[in-house]
Design a protein around this motif. Structure first.
Motif, mmCIF file in Angstrom:
data_model
loop_
_atom_site.group_PDB
_atom_site.id
_atom_site.type_symbol
_atom_site.label_atom_id
_atom_site.label_comp_id
_atom_site.label_asym_id
_atom_site.label_seq_id
_atom_site.Cartn_x
_atom_site.Cartn_y
_atom_site.Cartn_z
ATOM 1 N N GLU A 156 0.842 -1.213 0.000
ATOM 2 C CA GLU A 156 0.000 0.000 0.000
ATOM 3 C C GLU A 156 0.871 1.254 0.000
ATOM 4 O O GLU A 156 1.767 1.389 0.816
ATOM 5 C CB GLU A 156 -0.925 -0.024 1.231
ATOM 6 N N GLU A 157 0.585 2.164 -0.938
ATOM 7 C CA GLU A 157 1.390 3.389 -1.037
ATOM 8 C C GLU A 157 0.768 4.565 -0.293
ATOM 9 O O GLU A 157 1.386 5.616 -0.159
ATOM 10 C CB GLU A 157 1.584 3.769 -2.511
ATOM 11 N N GLN A 185 -1.566 22.138 -3.498
ATOM 12 C CA GLN A 185 -0.588 21.113 -3.872
ATOM 13 C C GLN A 185 -1.315 19.773 -3.875
ATOM 14 O O GLN A 185 -2.002 19.443 -2.904
ATOM 15 C CB GLN A 185 0.519 21.125 -2.816
ATOM 16 N N VAL A 186 -1.171 19.009 -4.967
ATOM 17 C CA VAL A 186 -1.932 17.760 -5.112
ATOM 18 C C VAL A 186 -0.981 16.623 -5.477
ATOM 19 O O VAL A 186 -0.110 16.795 -6.322
ATOM 20 C CB VAL A 186 -2.998 17.889 -6.245
ATOM 21 N N GLU A 187 -1.134 15.475 -4.825
ATOM 22 C CA GLU A 187 -0.373 14.286 -5.260
ATOM 23 C C GLU A 187 -1.169 13.023 -5.002
ATOM 24 O O GLU A 187 -2.109 13.012 -4.216
ATOM 25 C CB GLU A 187 1.027 14.234 -4.634
ATOM 26 N N GLY A 188 -0.784 11.943 -5.675
ATOM 27 C CA GLY A 188 -1.448 10.663 -5.454
ATOM 28 C C GLY A 188 -0.857 9.601 -6.357
ATOM 29 O O GLY A 188 -0.832 9.780 -7.576
ATOM 30 N N SER A 189 -0.374 8.519 -5.768
ATOM 31 C CA SER A 189 0.215 7.439 -6.562
ATOM 32 C C SER A 189 -0.826 6.857 -7.510
ATOM 33 O O SER A 189 -1.981 6.640 -7.108
ATOM 34 C CB SER A 189 0.745 6.334 -5.642
ATOM 35 N N ASP A 190 -0.431 6.599 -8.749
ATOM 36 C CA ASP A 190 -1.270 6.030 -9.816
ATOM 37 C C ASP A 190 -2.357 6.979 -10.315
ATOM 38 O O ASP A 190 -3.180 6.605 -11.148
ATOM 39 C CB ASP A 190 -1.916 4.693 -9.394
ATOM 40 N N LEU A 191 -2.389 8.222 -9.788
ATOM 41 C CA LEU A 191 -3.364 9.210 -10.259
ATOM 42 C C LEU A 191 -2.664 10.354 -10.974
ATOM 43 O O LEU A 191 -3.172 10.905 -11.946
ATOM 44 C CB LEU A 191 -4.176 9.773 -9.082
ATOM 45 N N LEU A 192 -1.501 10.738 -10.460
ATOM 46 C CA LEU A 192 -0.741 11.877 -10.981
ATOM 47 C C LEU A 192 0.725 11.506 -11.051
ATOM 48 O O LEU A 192 1.216 10.750 -10.222
ATOM 49 C CB LEU A 192 -0.849 13.051 -10.002
ATOM 50 N N GLY A 213 4.586 6.128 -1.520
ATOM 51 C CA GLY A 213 5.195 6.111 -2.850
ATOM 52 C C GLY A 213 6.427 5.226 -2.979
ATOM 53 O O GLY A 213 7.361 5.548 -3.699
ATOM 54 N N GLN A 214 6.394 4.061 -2.279
ATOM 55 C CA GLN A 214 7.601 3.213 -2.273
ATOM 56 C C GLN A 214 7.906 2.593 -3.635
ATOM 57 O O GLN A 214 9.003 2.071 -3.842
ATOM 58 C CB GLN A 214 7.491 2.119 -1.198
ATOM 59 N N PHE A 215 6.961 2.649 -4.578
ATOM 60 C CA PHE A 215 7.218 2.053 -5.900
ATOM 61 C C PHE A 215 7.488 3.114 -6.969
ATOM 62 O O PHE A 215 7.670 2.779 -8.129
ATOM 63 C CB PHE A 215 6.029 1.172 -6.316
ATOM 64 N N GLN A 216 7.488 4.396 -6.589
ATOM 65 C CA GLN A 216 7.732 5.466 -7.566
ATOM 66 C C GLN A 216 9.119 5.335 -8.181
ATOM 67 O O GLN A 216 10.056 4.859 -7.533
ATOM 68 C CB GLN A 216 7.656 6.835 -6.881
ATOM 69 N N GLY A 217 9.222 5.865 -9.407
ATOM 70 C CA GLY A 217 10.457 5.944 -10.166
ATOM 71 C C GLY A 217 11.712 5.364 -9.559
ATOM 72 O O GLY A 217 11.976 4.169 -9.637
ATOM 73 N N ASP A 218 12.482 6.244 -8.929
ATOM 74 C CA ASP A 218 13.847 5.887 -8.536
ATOM 75 C C ASP A 218 13.956 5.491 -7.058
ATOM 76 O O ASP A 218 15.050 5.358 -6.522
ATOM 77 C CB ASP A 218 14.731 7.120 -8.814
ATOM 78 N N ILE A 219 12.815 5.325 -6.393
ATOM 79 C CA ILE A 219 12.842 5.179 -4.921
ATOM 80 C C ILE A 219 13.639 3.944 -4.488
ATOM 81 O O ILE A 219 14.411 4.000 -3.527
ATOM 82 C CB ILE A 219 11.407 5.148 -4.343
ATOM 83 N N LEU A 220 13.496 2.828 -5.195
ATOM 84 C CA LEU A 220 14.241 1.622 -4.801
ATOM 85 C C LEU A 220 15.752 1.878 -4.841
ATOM 86 O O LEU A 220 16.480 1.524 -3.907
ATOM 87 C CB LEU A 220 13.873 0.437 -5.695
ATOM 88 N N ASN A 221 16.233 2.516 -5.912
ATOM 89 C CA ASN A 221 17.671 2.818 -5.990
ATOM 90 C C ASN A 221 18.107 3.729 -4.854
ATOM 91 O O ASN A 221 19.197 3.575 -4.287
ATOM 92 C CB ASN A 221 18.014 3.482 -7.331
ATOM 93 N N ILE A 222 17.226 4.686 -4.504
ATOM 94 C CA ILE A 222 17.566 5.603 -3.402
ATOM 95 C C ILE A 222 17.641 4.819 -2.086
ATOM 96 O O ILE A 222 18.553 5.023 -1.280
ATOM 97 C CB ILE A 222 16.542 6.763 -3.325
ATOM 98 N N CYS A 223 16.708 3.880 -1.898
ATOM 99 C CA CYS A 223 16.724 3.057 -0.669
ATOM 100 C C CYS A 223 18.015 2.235 -0.582
ATOM 101 O O CYS A 223 18.600 2.090 0.495
ATOM 102 C CB CYS A 223 15.509 2.147 -0.611
ATOM 103 N N LEU A 224 18.450 1.703 -1.712
ATOM 104 C CA LEU A 224 19.704 0.934 -1.712
ATOM 105 C C LEU A 224 20.889 1.846 -1.406
ATOM 106 O O LEU A 224 21.817 1.460 -0.692
ATOM 107 C CB LEU A 224 19.898 0.226 -3.061
ATOM 108 N N SER A 225 20.845 3.089 -1.915
ATOM 109 C CA SER A 225 21.971 3.989 -1.631
ATOM 110 C C SER A 225 21.949 4.497 -0.190
ATOM 111 O O SER A 225 22.993 4.842 0.361
ATOM 112 C CB SER A 225 22.038 5.134 -2.639
ATOM 113 N N ILE A 226 20.760 4.524 0.446
ATOM 114 C CA ILE A 226 20.704 4.893 1.877
ATOM 115 C C ILE A 226 21.529 3.880 2.676
ATOM 116 O O ILE A 226 22.315 4.245 3.554
ATOM 117 C CB ILE A 226 19.239 4.924 2.389
#
Length: 689
Positions: free
Chosen positions: A155-156, A627-634, A176-189
């Motif tokens: 669940e995001e 300000q508006v955001e939402g995974s899979d909507l925008l 937003g754990q599945f957004q674009g580059d997030i996995l790579n950022i988590c690995l670099s953390i």
């Protein structure tokens, strides 16, 4: 085929593997799989596949078999229970399909995969990412309940509870754990932690263990010690960065951290640290949720007590390092505790907010929630701190700055740790988990556990003001008092309260009352005095009297912090009797925003949304921004400027969404202007195919 033999081409079967491994939501060209489960790959360029193929999977800087960061395995007829294995699926003259399985306790991270045939040098097949596997019964993070797996890993959208224990409010968050580059950022953390910098080989070798990674990441999400992700700021002044209340999701924070060359993002407070940690841990496959504790103690000296000091006027003083926050947000992650034994497995507390050092750096946990409930504060890690957060005793002192003398006004054992809350599984509701942290407040069992915890910390012989001594038994307060709320508590409106005083004795009492109201941060740190008053009153025997108090909007408007909290206190000096302290922490509600979805939301089709807001105050509102955001909507964050709004004027803003995936999705809206900061709301949008 001579050419193909030099460089195998790999088909990673991205779609099929992702579906099997619950990784379809990642938008990646790289294979992402979960440990302890088979995945299929096909490659060409080996002329005789059945001929002694050897696979090499390696991760980290200097892979070795000793640290389990290097595995070599050949083709076998069955999957190995212990190590890596490859089973032949099919082969032809030009290509071969292999099913590869990793062990349940494999190190997670990015792997390089190569294949060697005979005595030739290895061919590089490419890279893949291996994650924890809560769907697999052999994994330390195994979660038998599928609906919980969906919520706590996939669940995001999340809901974070805030406010205070008398008045709980909430806001949405886009993990937003599945957004674009997030996995790579988590690995670099992980690769930027102090642990990795001090000893990369040992650090990577420990990445099979959620307990180890949870602790490392609780340290890395805050910027103390290690130039981690978010810099905390509780000053009420946020120049040079963003006000912590303005964030609506973790994606923007993690992307900013990477874009700035891994410089800490400004600024965060507890819910920001907890939300970002949720994103990172869910991304890596560790089931995680946010937890809000109301009236949360910060016990700086480790005695399971928090001391609060007041002057003769009833002003709350900043003395000592102990504090009580209106609310505090941390995380629970789900995994087994092989170090403590089966009864301590399950939910573990992790806290990324930098409050106290643990092992020399700002990290906290994992603390077994079960150990906290049972007062087993000696177990790893940080048990006394978490125990105090939910169950410390509160001591209220009168402090005379002229003489330095402090007098105990009263103590309370039921003040700390109320309405401990988290989002329900699969629903946008609040679930109360207080009973999972402690036995019922005031019960004999709860007091027994509290004494047990103090005993384990060697505190049982110290002065215990909650235990009645003979000479103190007579000393009971002559009056009681409380603040009642009269009417609504809304920013832009006057605050109406009643001070209710009751004479508990059968003779008349004269009382001098000093009252103050201060704007505070959610940590209850005083910022600006808003109002003060004093009254003297005589109460007839057993009489109760009510005194109306009005704090007008113009009085508090300039003084309010973005936390919208006010602390009201009344210190009652009873002639020839004990002092009585009456206090109340008030959180004001923002005016409402309305979101309407105009029509049916369908995948890859435009749908319009309308957001309406009415100016509730008698002044013009300027610098309005939506300000508006939402995974899979925008994609990303939509920012819309809104013209100034006159008194009572209504604004209506339309924008379009193009949903990319079916199912229940959440749209998060944040409205701010010069008079109101960060009015947040969210709307569930059901997207159909």
């Amino acid at each position: 085929m001579g050419q193909a033999a030099t460089q195998p081409r790999t088909d990673w079967h991205l779609k099929e593997n992702a579906r099997e491994h619950h990784t379809s939501k990642f938008s990646s060209e790289e294979l992402i799989v979960r440990r302890g489960q088979a995945f299929t790959i096909t490659f060409n360029g080996t002329e005789r596949p059945e001929q002694n193929l050897i696979f090499i999977a390696e991760t980290g800087p200097k892979p070795s078999k000793a640290t389990k960061t290097l595995a070599t395995f050949d083709i076998s007829s069955t999957v190995s229970k212990e190590g890596w294995s490859a089973v032949l699926q099919s082969s032809s003259s030009s290509s071969v399909s292999i099913s590869i399985s990793s062990p349940h306790n494999a190190v997670i991270g990015r792997y390089r995969l190569s294949v060697q045939s005979g005595s030739s040098s290895p061919h590089n097949l490419g890279t893949f990412v291996l994650l924890f596997n809560p769907w697999s019964s052999g994994d330390d993070v195994f979660m038998p309940n599928k609906a919980e797996c969906e919520e706590y890993v996939l669940e995001e959208f999340g809901i974070i509870f805030a406010g205070n224990k008398n008045h709980i409010n909430s806001f949405g968050w886009n993990f937003g754990q599945f957004q674009g580059d997030i996995l790579n950022i988590c690995l670099s953390i992980m690769d930027r932690s102090l642990y990795y910098r001090q000893d990369p080989l040992t650090d990577v070798a420990h990445r099979h263990d959620p307990r180890y990674l949870g602790r490392v990441l609780s340290a890395m999400v805050n910027a103390n010690d290690d130039q981690g992700v978010v810099l905390g700021n509780w000053s009420g002044k946020y120049e040079g960065g963003k006000n912590p209340t303005s964030w609506t999701g973790s994606g923007e924070i993690l992307q900013s951290w990477k874009k700035s060359g891994f410089r800490p993002v400004k600024y965060g407070q507890c819910w920001v640290f907890a939300a970002v940690l949720t994103t990172v841990l869910r991304c890596l496959g560790i089931p995680t949720r946010t937890i809000t504790n109301f009236s949360s103690a910060h016990d700086a000296d480790g005695n399971l007590r928090v001391d609060e000091f007041y002057d003769a006027d009833g002003n709350h003083l900043e003395r000592g390092a102990d504090s009580v926050w209106n609310f505090h947000v941390w995380n629970e992650s789900w995994f087994t505790r092989n170090d403590l034994g089966p009864s301590y497995s399950g939910w573990q507390v992790l806290d990324a907010t930098p409050q106290e050092e643990s092992g020399g750096i700002y990290q906290c946990g994992p603390t077994s929630r079960h150990a906290v409930k049972e007062g087993e504060v000696e177990l790893d890690y940080d048990g006394p701190f978490v125990f105090a957060e939910v169950n410390a005793d509160c001591m209220y002192w009168n402090y005379d700055s002229a003489t330095g003398k402090k007098t105990l006004i009263f103590s309370k054992s039921t003040e700390i740790g109320a309405s401990i809350s988290t989002k329900a599984v699969g629903r946008d509701d609040r679930v109360d988990v207080t009973r999972d942290y402690k036995y019922e407040e005031g019960s004999a069992k709860e007091r027994e556990i509290f004494k047990k915890a103090r005993k384990k910390l060697g505190l049982e012989d110290k002065f215990d003001p909650t235990a009645p001594k003979q000479e103190e038994v007579e000393q009971k307060p002559d009056i009681s008092g409380k603040f009642k709320v009269a009417g609504s508590l809304e920013v832009g409106k006057d605050v109406n309260l009643l001070l209710v005083l009751e004479n508990l004795q059968s003779d008349a009492k004269t009382v001098h009352v000093n009252m103050t109201a201060w704007s505070t941060l959610y940590t209850r740190r005083r910022v600006n005095q808003i109002w003060k008053d004093s009254i003297s009153v005589t109460l007839a025997p057993k009489e109760e009297k009510q005194f109306p108090i009005k704090i007008k909007y113009p009085e508090y408007q300039q003084q309010l912090t973005t936390d919208k909290t006010i602390q009201v206190t009344a210190l009652c000096h009873v002639e020839d009797g004990m002092q009585v302290l009456v206090k109340r922490n008030i959180t004001l509600d923002n005016p409402a925003i309305d979101i309407q979805v105009l029509g049916e939301a369908k995948v890859n089709k435009e749908v319009f949304v309308e957001v309406t807001f009415t100016n509730p105050i008698d002044e013009e509102m300027k610098d309005c921004m939506l300000q508006v955001e939402g995974s899979d909507l925008l994609q990303g964050i939509l920012e819309l400027r809104i013209p100034p709004l006159k008194a009572s004027e209504k604004s209506s803003t339309k924008f379009k969404l193009i949903p990319s995936e079916a199912g229940p999705k959440h749209l998060l809206v944040n409205f701010s202007c010069d008079k109101f900061a960060d009015i947040k709301t969210f709307k569930m949008v059901n997207v159909i195919n």
